[in-house]
Design a protein around this motif. Structure first.
Motif, PDB file in Angstrom:
ATOM      1  N   ILE A 132      94.051  26.495-106.404  1.00 28.34           N
ATOM      2  CA  ILE A 132      94.376  25.072-106.482  1.00 28.34           C
ATOM      3  C   ILE A 132      95.178  24.718-107.730  1.00 28.34           C
ATOM      4  O   ILE A 132      96.182  23.992-107.650  1.00 28.34           O
ATOM      5  N   ILE A 156      96.989  20.672-101.545  1.00 31.40           N
ATOM      6  CA  ILE A 156      95.774  21.475-101.746  1.00 31.40           C
ATOM      7  C   ILE A 156      94.759  21.257-100.622  1.00 31.40           C
ATOM      8  O   ILE A 156      93.612  21.678-100.730  1.00 31.40           O
ATOM      9  N   TRP A 211      92.267  24.001 -99.256  1.00 31.44           N
ATOM     10  CA  TRP A 211      91.080  24.389-100.027  1.00 31.44           C
ATOM     11  C   TRP A 211      90.128  23.216-100.241  1.00 31.44           C
ATOM     12  O   TRP A 211      89.166  23.321-100.994  1.00 31.44           O
TER      13      TRP A 211
END
Length: 218
Positions: free
Chosen positions: A9, A205, A208
């Motif tokens: 990330i 992101i 995730w």
């Protein structure tokens, strides 16, 4: 061994946040201001938009950028310089009290530990962490509403308050990311991961993110 989520990330966020404006406190630090200016900027930014804080900081620091200069100003003069930041009456009073304590107790120098910083008027752990991190280059994790919200939304921590989030991150987040996490998540929270209806469809992101607590999104 799978790569931990934050290892994936953080690099993505570092790339993506370049598309957006940098939070004001980071701008102040980047301009080479000393720890006192970095201490004052978060005081001004509370419940105030970054653009307003930036303008107020510029006006104030042009006139007074040290504790001694702040103390020399009248309360009304400080108010005029920082207006229209939110709660400017209270902030002007806190700033002057803080400057006075720095002169009386620390000879005009800003202390470099969180423990001493939080003893100053109007200074909480968020500001203290910013000062030790940006002002002194020490490890600190500054947790504001964005860092708290996104850390929980990612499913990285499970906490109820920013205070709890700070200590959860101190236990879990690799130390090499401590100084980066605030600017990355604040910028992301201001532009993508909003409190209400986050922009999940364009979130870099999302692969995730566990999207904890997210109902409606864009």
């Amino acid at each position: 061994m799978p790569i931990p989520r934050m290892e994936k990330i953080i690099p993505v966020l570092k790339r993506e946040v370049k598309k957006f404006h940098t939070p004001i406190v980071e701008v102040v630090a980047a301009k080479g201001h000393d720890p006192f200016c970095i201490l004052i900027s978060p005081m001004l930014s509370l419940r105030t938009k970054d653009a307003t804080t930036a303008a107020a900081s510029k006006r104030l620091f042009r006139v007074a950028d040290t504790p001694r200069k702040i103390v020399a100003l009248s309360h009304s003069r400080i108010e005029k310089l920082i207006y229209p930041v939110g709660f400017y009456h209270t902030k002007a009073r806190s700033m002057k009290k803080t400057a006075q304590v720095l002169l009386e107790k620390y000879r005009g120098k800003v202390p470099d530990t969180i423990e001493k910083l939080v003893e100053l008027p109007g200074v909480g752990r968020k500001t203290a962490n910013l000062v030790v991190s940006l002002g002194f280059g020490k490890d600190g994790i500054c947790v504001d509403t964005h860092v708290h919200r996104i850390s929980n939304r990612l499913g990285y921590v499970r906490t109820k308050t920013p205070h709890e989030t700070e200590f959860a991150l101190r236990k879990k987040l690799p130390r090499k990311y401590w100084q980066d996490i605030n600017v990355l998540l604040v910028t992301w929270g201001q532009n993508v991961c909003a409190p209400i209806s986050p922009r999940c469809s364009v979130c870099a992101i999302r692969p995730w993110c566990k999207r904890v607590g997210v109902g409606k999104s864009r």
